[in-house]
Design a protein around this motif. Structure first.
Motif, PDB file in Angstrom:
ATOM      1  N   MET A   1     -15.522  -2.185   9.916  1.00  0.00           N
ATOM      2  CA  MET A   1     -16.159  -0.893  10.226  1.00  0.00           C
ATOM      3  C   MET A   1     -15.518  -0.288  11.478  1.00  0.00           C
ATOM      4  N   VAL A   2     -15.196   0.980  11.425  1.00  0.00           N
ATOM      5  CA  VAL A   2     -14.599   1.663  12.567  1.00  0.00           C
ATOM      6  C   VAL A   2     -15.683   1.978  13.595  1.00  0.00           C
ATOM      7  N   GLU A   3     -15.439   1.569  14.835  1.00  0.00           N
ATOM      8  CA  GLU A   3     -16.407   1.817  15.898  1.00  0.00           C
ATOM      9  C   GLU A   3     -16.100   3.176  16.522  1.00  0.00           C
ATOM     10  N   ARG A   4     -16.753   4.209  16.046  1.00  0.00           N
ATOM     11  CA  ARG A   4     -16.456   5.564  16.495  1.00  0.00           C
ATOM     12  C   ARG A   4     -16.806   5.783  17.958  1.00  0.00           C
ATOM     13  N   ALA A   5     -17.615   4.890  18.526  1.00  0.00           N
ATOM     14  CA  ALA A   5     -18.048   5.077  19.905  1.00  0.00           C
ATOM     15  C   ALA A   5     -16.984   4.642  20.905  1.00  0.00           C
ATOM     16  N   TRP A   6     -15.884   4.004  20.441  1.00  0.00           N
ATOM     17  CA  TRP A   6     -14.875   3.487  21.372  1.00  0.00           C
ATOM     18  C   TRP A   6     -14.257   4.627  22.174  1.00  0.00           C
ATOM     19  N   THR A   7     -14.293   4.479  23.476  1.00  0.00           N
ATOM     20  CA  THR A   7     -13.656   5.429  24.380  1.00  0.00           C
ATOM     21  C   THR A   7     -13.170   4.664  25.593  1.00  0.00           C
ATOM     22  N   LEU A   8     -12.146   5.153  26.239  1.00  0.00           N
ATOM     23  CA  LEU A   8     -11.612   4.473  27.412  1.00  0.00           C
ATOM     24  C   LEU A   8     -12.326   4.863  28.705  1.00  0.00           C
ATOM     25  N   LYS A   9     -13.204   5.812  28.659  1.00  0.00           N
ATOM     26  CA  LYS A   9     -13.884   6.260  29.872  1.00  0.00           C
ATOM     27  C   LYS A   9     -14.607   5.097  30.543  1.00  0.00           C
ATOM     28  N   ASP A  10     -14.232   4.865  31.798  1.00  0.00           N
ATOM     29  CA  ASP A  10     -14.814   3.819  32.645  1.00  0.00           C
ATOM     30  C   ASP A  10     -14.500   2.403  32.183  1.00  0.00           C
ATOM     31  N   LYS A  11     -13.583   2.249  31.233  1.00  0.00           N
ATOM     32  CA  LYS A  11     -13.189   0.903  30.814  1.00  0.00           C
ATOM     33  C   LYS A  11     -12.080   0.367  31.724  1.00  0.00           C
ATOM     34  N   ALA A  12     -12.069  -0.955  31.895  1.00  0.00           N
ATOM     35  CA  ALA A  12     -11.087  -1.614  32.761  1.00  0.00           C
ATOM     36  C   ALA A  12      -9.848  -1.975  31.954  1.00  0.00           C
ATOM     37  N   VAL A  13      -8.702  -1.519  32.421  1.00  0.00           N
ATOM     38  CA  VAL A  13      -7.426  -1.738  31.737  1.00  0.00           C
ATOM     39  C   VAL A  13      -6.451  -2.397  32.702  1.00  0.00           C
ATOM     40  N   LEU A  14      -5.777  -3.434  32.240  1.00  0.00           N
ATOM     41  CA  LEU A  14      -4.719  -4.088  33.012  1.00  0.00           C
ATOM     42  C   LEU A  14      -3.433  -3.991  32.221  1.00  0.00           C
ATOM     43  N   ILE A  15      -2.376  -3.478  32.856  1.00  0.00           N
ATOM     44  CA  ILE A  15      -1.085  -3.346  32.172  1.00  0.00           C
ATOM     45  C   ILE A  15       0.031  -3.847  33.070  1.00  0.00           C
ATOM     46  N   THR A  16       0.867  -4.719  32.516  1.00  0.00           N
ATOM     47  CA  THR A  16       1.981  -5.283  33.282  1.00  0.00           C
ATOM     48  C   THR A  16       3.252  -4.466  33.060  1.00  0.00           C
ATOM     49  N   GLY A  17       4.173  -4.584  34.015  1.00  0.00           N
ATOM     50  CA  GLY A  17       5.431  -3.853  33.897  1.00  0.00           C
ATOM     51  C   GLY A  17       5.226  -2.359  33.857  1.00  0.00           C
ATOM     52  N   ALA A  18       4.360  -1.860  34.748  1.00  0.00           N
ATOM     53  CA  ALA A  18       3.915  -0.461  34.640  1.00  0.00           C
ATOM     54  C   ALA A  18       4.448   0.442  35.748  1.00  0.00           C
ATOM     55  N   THR A  19       5.552   0.059  36.397  1.00  0.00           N
ATOM     56  CA  THR A  19       6.087   0.942  37.431  1.00  0.00           C
ATOM     57  C   THR A  19       7.207   1.836  36.920  1.00  0.00           C
ATOM     58  N   ASN A  20       7.601   1.652  35.658  1.00  0.00           N
ATOM     59  CA  ASN A  20       8.589   2.564  35.065  1.00  0.00           C
ATOM     60  C   ASN A  20       8.488   2.493  33.547  1.00  0.00           C
ATOM     61  N   GLY A  21       9.248   3.357  32.877  1.00  0.00           N
ATOM     62  CA  GLY A  21       9.352   3.314  31.438  1.00  0.00           C
ATOM     63  C   GLY A  21       8.040   3.487  30.713  1.00  0.00           C
ATOM     64  N   ILE A  22       7.922   2.807  29.556  1.00  0.00           N
ATOM     65  CA  ILE A  22       6.739   2.984  28.720  1.00  0.00           C
ATOM     66  C   ILE A  22       5.485   2.447  29.395  1.00  0.00           C
ATOM     67  N   GLY A  23       5.637   1.452  30.258  1.00  0.00           N
ATOM     68  CA  GLY A  23       4.477   0.923  30.962  1.00  0.00           C
ATOM     69  C   GLY A  23       3.852   1.955  31.881  1.00  0.00           C
ATOM     70  N   LYS A  24       4.688   2.663  32.602  1.00  0.00           N
ATOM     71  CA  LYS A  24       4.189   3.704  33.504  1.00  0.00           C
ATOM     72  C   LYS A  24       3.547   4.842  32.718  1.00  0.00           C
ATOM     73  N   VAL A  25       4.199   5.278  31.652  1.00  0.00           N
ATOM     74  CA  VAL A  25       3.644   6.356  30.833  1.00  0.00           C
ATOM     75  C   VAL A  25       2.307   5.930  30.224  1.00  0.00           C
ATOM     76  N   THR A  26       2.241   4.696  29.741  1.00  0.00           N
ATOM     77  CA  THR A  26       0.999   4.189  29.164  1.00  0.00           C
ATOM     78  C   THR A  26      -0.114   4.179  30.197  1.00  0.00           C
ATOM     79  N   ALA A  27       0.188   3.674  31.386  1.00  0.00           N
ATOM     80  CA  ALA A  27      -0.814   3.627  32.450  1.00  0.00           C
ATOM     81  C   ALA A  27      -1.321   5.026  32.783  1.00  0.00           C
ATOM     82  N   HIS A  28      -0.414   5.984  32.862  1.00  0.00           N
ATOM     83  CA  HIS A  28      -0.790   7.366  33.180  1.00  0.00           C
ATOM     84  C   HIS A  28      -1.696   7.949  32.091  1.00  0.00           C
ATOM     85  N   ARG A  29      -1.326   7.746  30.826  1.00  0.00           N
ATOM     86  CA  ARG A  29      -2.097   8.339  29.731  1.00  0.00           C
ATOM     87  C   ARG A  29      -3.482   7.699  29.594  1.00  0.00           C
TER      88      ARG A  29
END
Length: 293
Positions: A1-29
């Motif tokens: 079942m698709v959880e339509r309530a999923w949103t990133l607002k106020d969720k905690a995200v950890l991303i490695t390798g995020a000072t350039n390239g796709i990691g940085k863009v991902t972190a920004h978005r």
């Protein structure tokens, strides 16, 4: 079942390798969608600068941790630092990785490609798994590559001591990412935590430019024909943010769509053998914060 309530607002995200390239863009978005983002990279000055930049452009909560993820001590440090600052984690994106044309050995005595591209994903995930479980629904996203299609896990020479090729080591590590993802997804089944892997495409980033010789000279030319980081980040962002993949686990994605991975990647016996070896290489001294689900 698709959880339509999923949103990133106020969720905690950890991303490695995020000072350039796709990691940085991902972190920004993801920050722009309201996530509380923590970026991890080796260079403290770059981490601070990128965190400040994303924070100023999005108004989001952006934190950073400087750690060398090619060595076990650095991975342990990153996990411990995150745990000290946070009691929840909704999205873990294992993105840090590199290509090494010449064989290098880490302080732990491990071949650099296997250590950074695979053991880093493995140990960091296990060290943060209890936070992900406590925060469920949660998502683990492992950035792999279509290079895995040519990869073979050489259990007899996994560190490339007898014979080393930069591409062979890289494709092996990317296959390890996919196999680890599938093993992890089975273990997490029914917990509300999903695990998926992805191919970002060949992206014009710093990839390969850390090498000297012909590889270092050739890479800038190859990058003229590569995807922009903004395009390469799309599948990572999709897997982190889309309600359409709520509950989807143990899959391989490219261009924001599921697709089959290599035949070798589905070998359950090899997956379990790789898991056991990875435990042996990384969990030698310090017990995990909690037992596996």
């Amino acid at each position: 079942m698709v959880e339509r309530a999923w949103t990133l607002k106020d969720k905690a995200v950890l991303i490695t390798g995020a000072t350039n390239g796709i990691g940085k863009v991902t972190a920004h978005r993801l920050a722009a969608q309201g996530a509380h983002v923590t970026i991890v990279s080796r260079n403290a000055e770059k981490c601070r600068a990128v965190a400040d930049e994303i924070r100023s452009q999005t108004g989001a909560v952006v934190d950073w941790i400087a750690a060398d993820l090619s060595v076990l001590a650095g991975i342990e440090e990153a996990a411990a630092e995150y745990r000290a600052r946070n009691d929840r984690l909704h999205v873990l994106i294992n993105n840090a990785g590199a290509f090494f044309a010449e064989r290098l050995v880490t302080a732990d005595g491990y071949e650099m490609t296997f250590a950074l591209n695979h053991l880093n994903y493995f140990l960091l995930t296990l060290r943060l798994r209890d936070l992900l479980l406590a925060s469920a629904p949660a998502r683990i996203i492992n950035v792999s590559s279509d290079a895995h299609y040519g990869g073979v896990i050489d259990f007899d020479d996994i560190m490339g001591e007898r014979k080393y090729s930069g591409w062979r080591a890289y494709s092996q590590s990317k296959l390890a990412n996919v196999m680890f993802t599938y093993s992890l997804a089975r273990q997490l089944d029914g917990t509300g935590v999903t695990a998926n892997a992805l191919h970002p495409g060949f992206v014009a980033t710093g990839f390969g430019r850390n090498n000297s010789g012909w590889v270092g000279l050739f890479m800038p030319i190859v990058h003229l024909f590569a995807l922009k980081p903004e395009k390469g980040a799309e599948t990572s962002v999709y897997l982190a943010s889309s309600p359409a993949v709520s509950g989807v686990s143990g899959k391989y994605f490219a261009n924001c769509r599921e697709k089959p991975s290599s035949k070798r990647s589905y070998d359950v016996a090899a997956q379990e053998k790789l898991w056991a070896l990875s435990e042996q290489l990384t969990l030698k001294t310090v017990p995990a914060p909690s037992s596996a689900p």
